[in-house]
Every structure is written in C-alpha cells, then in structure tokens.
Design an enzyme around this catalytic site. Structure first.
Site, PDB file in Angstrom:
ATOM      1  N   GLU A 193       8.504  26.197  27.187  1.00  0.00           N
ATOM      2  CA  GLU A 193       9.952  26.404  27.273  1.00  0.00           C
ATOM      3  C   GLU A 193      10.436  27.173  26.047  1.00  0.00           C
ATOM      4  O   GLU A 193      10.237  26.739  24.912  1.00  0.00           O
ATOM      5  CB  GLU A 193      10.676  25.064  27.383  1.00  0.00           C
ATOM      6  CG  GLU A 193      12.186  25.125  27.253  1.00  0.00           C
ATOM      7  CD  GLU A 193      12.837  26.085  28.241  1.00  0.00           C
ATOM      8  OE1 GLU A 193      13.591  26.963  27.785  1.00  0.00           O
ATOM      9  OE2 GLU A 193      12.570  25.953  29.461  1.00  0.00           O
TER      10      GLU A 193
ATOM     11  N   GLY B 212      21.149  42.970  56.614  1.00  0.00           N
ATOM     12  CA  GLY B 212      22.560  43.340  56.736  1.00  0.00           C
ATOM     13  C   GLY B 212      23.078  43.992  55.466  1.00  0.00           C
ATOM     14  O   GLY B 212      22.716  43.579  54.360  1.00  0.00           O
TER      15      GLY B 212
ATOM     16  N   GLY C 144      13.909  30.816  36.058  1.00  0.00           N
ATOM     17  CA  GLY C 144      15.249  30.928  36.623  1.00  0.00           C
ATOM     18  C   GLY C 144      15.286  31.870  37.819  1.00  0.00           C
ATOM     19  O   GLY C 144      14.264  32.422  38.234  1.00  0.00           O
ATOM     20  N   ARG C 145      16.481  32.035  38.352  1.00  0.00           N
ATOM     21  CA  ARG C 145      16.678  32.869  39.531  1.00  0.00           C
ATOM     22  C   ARG C 145      17.858  33.814  39.293  1.00  0.00           C
ATOM     23  O   ARG C 145      18.718  33.550  38.456  1.00  0.00           O
ATOM     24  CB  ARG C 145      16.936  31.995  40.771  1.00  0.00           C
ATOM     25  CG  ARG C 145      15.777  31.057  41.089  1.00  0.00           C
ATOM     26  CD  ARG C 145      16.059  30.194  42.316  1.00  0.00           C
ATOM     27  NE  ARG C 145      16.156  30.984  43.529  1.00  0.00           N
ATOM     28  CZ  ARG C 145      15.101  31.394  44.241  1.00  0.00           C
ATOM     29  NH1 ARG C 145      13.869  31.102  43.849  1.00  0.00           N
ATOM     30  NH2 ARG C 145      15.271  32.093  45.347  1.00  0.00           N
TER      31      ARG C 145
ATOM     32  N   HIS D  83      24.118  -7.351  46.658  1.00  0.00           N
ATOM     33  CA  HIS D  83      23.100  -7.856  45.734  1.00  0.00           C
ATOM     34  C   HIS D  83      21.903  -8.359  46.525  1.00  0.00           C
ATOM     35  O   HIS D  83      22.072  -9.051  47.530  1.00  0.00           O
ATOM     36  CB  HIS D  83      23.668  -9.002  44.890  1.00  0.00           C
ATOM     37  CG  HIS D  83      22.639  -9.663  44.017  1.00  0.00           C
ATOM     38  ND1 HIS D  83      22.195  -9.097  42.846  1.00  0.00           N
ATOM     39  CD2 HIS D  83      21.952 -10.830  44.175  1.00  0.00           C
ATOM     40  CE1 HIS D  83      21.288  -9.882  42.298  1.00  0.00           C
ATOM     41  NE2 HIS D  83      21.121 -10.954  43.084  1.00  0.00           N
TER      42      HIS D  83
ATOM     43  N   ALA E  57       8.606  29.965  36.164  1.00  0.00           N
ATOM     44  CA  ALA E  57       9.821  29.323  36.682  1.00  0.00           C
ATOM     45  C   ALA E  57      10.920  29.423  35.630  1.00  0.00           C
ATOM     46  O   ALA E  57      11.408  28.416  35.116  1.00  0.00           O
ATOM     47  CB  ALA E  57       9.536  27.863  37.034  1.00  0.00           C
TER      48      ALA E  57
END
Length: 479
Positions: free
Chosen positions: A211, A122, A279-280, A452, A277
């Site tokens: 990282e 679309g 990020g996006r 409990h 990996a």
C-alpha cells in the site's frame, strides 16, 4: 421495432438496469444498451458488479471462509474433521453459476417489465440522440426523450505493473485463479485488495499487500482501521504501508516486484501471482460525441447536480461516472431517483445515509460521519462503543472480534454516524442507516426493543453507551 424511447439507458449495471426497470414501471417506454460479453462472448446484463465485481467476489469470500472455518475454527464447537481439501475448480464453477443465474435473472426482469434490450455500445450525440453500435458492427440511431448514462468504471492500470497474462492481473483475473498461488502479491490495501487478498489467504496463500499510503484505510473511522489492521495481522495478511511499487519483471511463472518501502529503501519481492487493485476510474471514454454538450472533469467524471442532471437538459448520469463513492447500491438508488424525476415525481437521494462495506472477515461497515471528520469540522459529539466480545450471541457463534461505535451530536443526541467491525457488520449497518434516515437520536435506538440473544443487541448497547447507559458493559465515567 421503433427506435424512439422515452428513456434510453446506456449501461446495464446496477445503476442502469435498475433505472430502466423503474422507468418502465412508471409507464415510460424504456431501453437499455449494454456492451458486456461473458467469457463465451455471450451478451450479459449486470455490468461489473454482477459479472466480475460484487457478486462473484462474495461467492469466493463465502466459499473460502467456510473452508477456513472447517479447517481452523470449528473444533471449538466440537466438530472434528480430517483430510480437509478445497476444490478450487468447483469453487470457481459455483461462482460462475451464481453469476449466470443473476445476470439471466435481469434479462427475465427486462422482459417482465417491458424494457427493450440492446446488445452493443451506446454513444450520446447532440439533441439526445444515441448512436448504437451492435456487436456485429451495425450502427443505428436511437431517438430518446431522456438519456441516462450508467457506464460504470474500469480498473486503474499502473505503468510499474502492467497486466500480463494470468500472472499480473486486476480484480477480474483474480476471480479466475484455478490453483492456489503459494505467494500472492496485492498492490493496494483498499476494498478490492483486502477482499481478494483475504480469499486466497484463507485458502493458504502467503499474501503480501503493498500500500503506497502511509495510513491504513484512511477513509474510514480510524478506530475501525486500527482494529482491522490488528485482526488482519493475526490472519497473516502482511500489509506493508508506505510501499510504492516502482517496477515488475516476469521470470517464467513468477513475477519480481520492486518497491520503495516506508523508509525510501528499495526492496524486491517475488510472487507467483500479482493482483493490481489500486482503484477504479470512470468509463466515459468514447461515450460522447464532441457536440453532445455533456461536460466532464479532467479525471473523466461527468458533471452532475444533486439530482444527477448533466449540463444537457434531459441527459442524466448515475453511478461510478459521477461524484461520490463508487458503490453499486448508490448507483441503483440514483437510477431510481432519476427515473422518478423523468416520470414527473419529486425525488432526492440522501447522500448522508449511503453505507459503505468491506466484506473481509470480520466485515467493516459504516454510515455517516467518522470521528476525524467531525473533529475537522469542529462539531461537538459523543461516542458509544460496545464490543462483540460482550455479546452472548457473538460468543455462541465464536465470532467476537470487533465492536459497534455510534456517534451522536452532543447537543441534540441525533445520530451522526455509525461504524461497525465484526461478523454481520454489512447487515447490522442497515439498522443505523434506517435510524439516520428518519433523523433518530441515540435515545430513540436505546428505547427500542431488540430481540435477545442477537448480535443486533450490540447496536442497541452502543446507542445506550452514547449517554453512559450501557447495561452489559461498564460505562466510562464522565470527565
């Protein structure tokens, strides 16, 4: 079939399919366009979350945890077993079965609610028209009174480690390993990297996580981050901070990664598989014509107001393509809010009460402000913490890592945030979310009766500890 609808949703993920169903429930003629094709080139609803994200990763996390518990932990319960083995093919096939069941379920929900489904791509045109391109290339125009964009996000690629076959992969490829890699590299110690690294570490992979940032989990409360780092180290996740990847070289069936360590010195490490990996990013490329009027920022996010309206009246955007965290539940609730607004109702999402979760073991979950944010804002606050090591139910389950941390306003006692690391943290955080949604104080939770023995009592005790009234641990003396 008439190609005119009250609402046309572009994207069938958690934001899109929920918006379409809600719109149909409110009496609007709704359609949803989804381009996803599965491994067999069959159309599938559910987007990234159901197909290659939230759901399949949790299936593998649960399978791998059961294997790990059977091999390493259940002896404490008096359960002894021998010849433990993991059938990776069966694990992956189970994951695929769950995905197929849930995505097929959305198709059934569309039929039950009268949502029209379009399989293809679309594109938003001027005057709220939508160009629909079917998978066979056929192009048609759909007229819409309102358009909801919910096209989601895609993995970020980095030049030093381009995806290559099944050796250098993103999160999608990491869900399809049919054998346990002996040496697994992960670039990025965020949610996806930690979850996928955990899956294969439990099954026996030697996992190294690279990282680039100097701090670990900088977006969450640093008490949680420090505790998580300590626990992950015990789990043999080798997390190297300040490690900036500069290159990769595939040699046969392995990959050599070059990176600069925290001291700026060049290092090399060889892996059998490498997961990228980092990020996006929002998937908005090609989703708008030049004259659509919808405005994007330089990173591809759609500009929206607090109720997800774009710069074009009648055109909305939700989920990963707009401001805020990329979370499936946030996208879904934005979809509901927008459908309600289109139907003429008053609606608003409380963005201060959107929880975040990392599904490692133990899980990390939080909602609201953390300590470093409150310090930066100059807000006076008080803290209550309760360790799962003091929970009878957690002891019985042999799952005592972590704690509940509750933060409240020093003057009003209103809860400002809650941060949990431990078993069932993803479920426990909902108690804090509900409390904050109703503007509760720490005293409100302290005066609430908890069953409990349950791990939920840790939330109760943390609330009591905010004001120095914890029962099942010694309280800190006030200075």
């Amino acid at each position: 079939m008439s190609n005119k609808f009250d609402v046309v949703v572009i994207g069938g993920g958690p934001g899109g399919y929920v918006a379409a169903i809600r719109a149909a429930q409110l009496g609007l003629k709704a359609a949803c366009i989804e381009k996803w094709l599965d491994k067999e080139s069959k159309p599938r609803l559910g987007g990234t979350c159901l197909n290659v994200g939230c759901i399949p990763s949790k299936a593998l996390l649960d399978s791998s945890q059961k294997y790990h518990d059977t091999k390493e932990s259940n002896s404490v319960h008096g359960i002894s077993v021998s010849d433990i083995a993991i059938d990776v093919d069966a694990m992956i096939d189970r994951k695929d079965k769950i995905v197929n069941q849930l995505t097929s379920g959305i198709t059934g929900l569309f039929k039950a609610n009268g949502v029209t489904s379009f399989e293809g791509f679309g594109k938003v045109l001027a005057n709220k028209k939508v160009e629909f391109t079917a998978h066979d290339g056929t192009v048609s125009i759909i007229d819409a009174e309102n358009v909801i964009l919910a096209t989601g996000s895609i993995p970020i690629n980095i030049p030093p480690a381009p995806r290559t076959g099944d050796i250098i992969v993103d999160n999608v490829g990491a869900l399809e390993f049919r054998a346990i890699p002996k040496r697994l590299g992960v670039i990025g110690a965020g949610v996806i990297g930690l979850e996928l690294g955990s899956v294969w570490a439990r099954l026996g992979s030697e996992v190294v996580v690279l990282e680039a940032q100097d701090s670990f989990l900088s977006l969450c409360d640093q008490d949680l981050a420090k505790e998580a780092a300590k626990i992950f180290k015990k789990q043999k996740l080798d997390i190297r901070l300040g490690a900036r990847v500069t290159g990769s070289q595939i040699n046969g069936e392995e990959v050599e990664v070059t990176y600069l360590d925290a001291k700026g010195e060049e290092q090399k490490q060889t892996f059998d598989k490498l997961i990228v990996a980092v990020g996006r990013k929002p998937f908005t490329e090609g989703c708008f014509s030049d004259d659509s009027g919808v405005k994007l920022d330089e990173r591809g996010f759609v500009f929206v107001d607090e109720q997800c309206r774009t710069s074009v009246p009648g055109v909305f955007a939700v989920g990963d393509i707009v401001r805020g965290p990329m979370l499936a539940h946030k996208a879904s609730e934005e979809g509901v809010m927008v459908a309600d607004i289109i139907a003429g109702h008053k609606a608003q999402l409380n963005y201060d009460c959107v929880p975040s979760v990392i599904y490692t073991h133990p899980e990390l979950a939080w909602v609201g402000k953390n300590e470093q944010e409150l310090k930066a804002e100059g807000v006076k606050y008080k803290v209550g913490k309760f360790p799962f090591a003091a929970s009878g139910r957690a002891m019985a389950a042999n799952d005592t890592d972590g704690f509940v941390k509750m933060i409240a306003c020093e003057e009003t006692d209103r809860i400002l945030g809650c941060h949990i690391i431990g078993g069932h943290a993803a479920d426990l955080i909902a108690q804090a979310v509900i409390a904050m949604e109703f503007g509760s104080t720490a005293e409100d939770i302290a005066l609430t009766v908890f069953a409990h023995p349950t791990v939920s009592e840790a939330v109760h005790e943390a609330a009591l500890a905010v004001n120095g009234h914890a029962i099942h641990m010694a309280n800190r003396k006030k200075r």
